[in-house]
Write a protein that holds these residues in place. Sequence first.
Motif, short mmCIF file in Angstrom:
data_model
loop_
_atom_site.label_atom_id
_atom_site.label_comp_id
_atom_site.label_asym_id
_atom_site.label_seq_id
_atom_site.Cartn_x
_atom_site.Cartn_y
_atom_site.Cartn_z
N PHE A 1 58.59 17.20 45.45
CA PHE A 1 59.00 16.11 44.56
C PHE A 1 57.77 15.42 43.97
CE2 PHE A 1 60.11 11.52 44.16
CZ PHE A 1 60.97 11.64 43.08
N THR A 2 56.75 15.15 44.80
CA THR A 2 55.54 14.50 44.29
C THR A 2 54.75 15.43 43.37
OG1 THR A 2 54.37 15.13 46.34
CG2 THR A 2 55.31 12.92 46.24
N VAL A 3 54.83 16.75 43.60
CA VAL A 3 54.22 17.70 42.67
C VAL A 3 54.88 17.56 41.30
CG1 VAL A 3 54.03 20.15 42.08
CG2 VAL A 3 53.42 19.37 44.36
N GLY A 4 56.21 17.45 41.29
CA GLY A 4 56.94 17.27 40.04
C GLY A 4 56.55 15.98 39.34
N LEU A 5 56.34 14.91 40.11
CA LEU A 5 55.97 13.62 39.53
C LEU A 5 54.62 13.69 38.81
CD1 LEU A 5 56.97 11.08 42.35
CD2 LEU A 5 58.05 11.35 40.12
N LYS A 6 53.74 14.58 39.26
CA LYS A 6 52.40 14.67 38.67
C LYS A 6 52.33 15.70 37.55
CE LYS A 6 50.23 15.47 42.52
NZ LYS A 6 50.37 15.28 43.93
N LEU A 7 53.46 16.32 37.21
CA LEU A 7 53.47 17.41 36.25
C LEU A 7 53.28 16.87 34.84
CD1 LEU A 7 53.78 20.46 36.42
CD2 LEU A 7 56.19 20.20 35.92
N ASN A 8 52.13 17.10 34.27
CA ASN A 8 51.81 16.69 32.90
C ASN A 8 51.72 17.95 32.04
OD1 ASN A 8 50.49 15.94 30.48
ND2 ASN A 8 49.55 14.19 31.50
N LEU A 9 52.72 18.15 31.20
CA LEU A 9 52.80 19.38 30.43
C LEU A 9 51.61 19.54 29.48
CD1 LEU A 9 56.62 19.51 29.63
CD2 LEU A 9 55.37 20.70 31.43
N ARG A 10 51.07 18.41 28.99
CA ARG A 10 49.92 18.51 28.09
C ARG A 10 48.69 19.04 28.81
NH1 ARG A 10 49.65 12.69 25.33
NH2 ARG A 10 50.19 12.15 27.48
N THR A 11 48.52 18.62 30.07
CA THR A 11 47.40 19.14 30.86
C THR A 11 47.59 20.61 31.16
OG1 THR A 11 47.02 16.98 31.88
CG2 THR A 11 46.12 18.89 33.02
N LEU A 12 48.82 20.98 31.53
CA LEU A 12 49.09 22.38 31.87
C LEU A 12 48.96 23.30 30.67
CD1 LEU A 12 52.15 22.05 34.30
CD2 LEU A 12 49.71 21.94 34.79
N ALA A 13 49.11 22.73 29.46
CA ALA A 13 49.02 23.55 28.25
C ALA A 13 47.59 23.94 27.91
CB ALA A 13 49.65 22.80 27.07
N LYS A 14 46.60 23.31 28.55
CA LYS A 14 45.21 23.65 28.28
C LYS A 14 44.89 25.03 28.86
CE LYS A 14 43.54 18.85 28.40
NZ LYS A 14 42.64 17.89 29.08
N PRO A 15 44.21 25.88 28.08
CA PRO A 15 43.85 27.20 28.62
C PRO A 15 42.93 27.10 29.83
CG PRO A 15 42.77 26.79 26.50
CD PRO A 15 43.78 25.71 26.69
N GLN A 16 42.16 25.98 29.92
CA GLN A 16 41.30 25.80 31.09
C GLN A 16 42.12 25.64 32.37
OE1 GLN A 16 41.03 23.86 28.31
NE2 GLN A 16 39.17 24.74 27.45
N VAL A 17 43.43 25.39 32.21
CA VAL A 17 44.32 25.25 33.37
C VAL A 17 45.16 26.51 33.55
CG1 VAL A 17 46.27 23.96 34.33
CG2 VAL A 17 44.38 22.74 33.24
N TRP A 18 46.03 26.81 32.59
CA TRP A 18 46.98 27.91 32.82
C TRP A 18 46.31 29.27 32.80
CZ3 TRP A 18 47.55 31.67 29.14
CH2 TRP A 18 47.20 31.36 27.82
N ALA A 19 45.36 29.48 31.88
CA ALA A 19 44.71 30.79 31.82
C ALA A 19 43.80 31.01 33.02
CB ALA A 19 43.91 30.92 30.51
#
Length: 537
Positions: A68-86
């Motif tokens: 649940f706390t993982v979900g609370l911290k989920l920022n889609l803009r951060t995850l969209a960065k290639p430095q994160v997802w790639a």
Amino acid sequence: MDFQWIAIALGDVTWISIAFVLGLLSRAVGLPPLVGFLAAGFVLNAYGITSGVTLERLSDLGITLLLFTVGLKLNLRTLAKPQVWAVTGVQTGVTVAVLFMVLTVMALAGLPLAADLDWPQALLVAFALSFSSTVFVVKVLEQKGEMKSLHGGIAIGILIMQDIAAVIFLAVSAGKIPSPWAALVLLLIPLRPVLHKLLERVGHDELLVLYGFLLAMGGAELFEMLELKGDLGALVLGVLIANHPKADEMAKTMLGFKDLFLLGFFLSIGLSGALTWETVAIGVLLTPFVFLKGALFFALLTRFRLRARTALLSSINLTNYSEFGLIVAAIGISSGWIGNDWMVAIAVALSLSFAVAAGLSTVSQPLYTKYRNRWKRMERDDLISDDRLLDMRGAKIAVIGMGGVGTGAFDMMRERDGDVVVGVDIDPQTAANQREEGRHVLHGDPSDSDFWDRMQAGHSLELVMLALPRHATNMAVLEQLKAAGFTGRIAATARFQDQVEALEEAGADTVFNIYREAGAGFAAHVVGRNAERDAGQ
């Protein structure tokens, strides 16, 4: 009257006491308390104590709150960065492949435990070891006040991507066929405004905590009713309110409860199998491969246009194994894919990796400073905009930390001296909000030695005002100013007298004790307003 609960409570006090003592000892040597909790489980197991219903329920609730706390911290803009997802995708793939080959070699060599692994089992263990610890990294970043730094945000983003991969594995491994009514979960999306409205109404105290439990446990129960993985429901409910302004406050409020209930999970790991020479040996052999993970993260992050310092600090934070790896291993055990001994071996490797990561975290800044030229040779020239160093544009006064105190100081100095004031904040959103309000505020990390080296070459600063919320961060910035040869005046804020003394010894010319001076300022304000009122009469 039934006094059976007393016997249960006394039994629980035993394992709680052991967990507390070993957790305290663990913290005393610079390790997270969860290492002590794992050790407590092994101690209890050695005395023939097995996991009971209470512990199992605590464990289940802890995992639910974690997701649940993982979900609370989920920022889609951060995850969209290639430095994160790639970076997460490539790193996970390479790490799993390398560890799979290592385990295969161990199996061919006939090492204990490894000799019995077939290739699907080796793949599962390698996958469990590919994660880095959310609990450890968040604790370290919070202690250093670096949660909103660029390197902290990148590390958290990577951890969330890893956590999502773990959640997907948990959902798939459950082997459940969803109910025909499972599509009803989509109705949660139009329900989102209602959830947000309730969050606004609950306030900041016990109702906020209760609402968090309701969302986490309610989401889990709803998904279970629809034959979906319950933990996935807790994650989804967290995501639904993740972008609300109070989501961060709820996450911080729930953090202590999550850590408390995860105690049950870490204890149950130790209770699940005996600590043998074989499990210890395998755990020790697996520990050095955390350095491979860290080196791979550094190489990938610099290739994805981050500065060497940002990449190094992010990589050091991620140089460990994860509690999610234990959850993956637990699923493998419950499904009959691997034996209990592998859970114990992974727990040993996890504990040792925390010792490694804690040591690296302590020396991360000196490590970068000492070998800065070597690290910087690995940078690309075309850095991302968020990681470029900034120009002070002729400012004479810099206010570091643009929270409430910093903003007040900025406005006062600008009113007195004009537009020769610049603000600096580690949080990009805070810097952007301040610029929208008409203040000249830059996004940057003042504890970064490169930041002050570059500024020292062309700035005209005469005064630096430190208004940072954490004493350790104020001290770190002071150290960087001294190292950069800054010759102007330095003012700082503190909350306690011992902090005032430490800042003055470190080179601050003026230190403002917020708690003491706030009382004097409050009294002066009241006296002034009363004088105005009397004069008006």
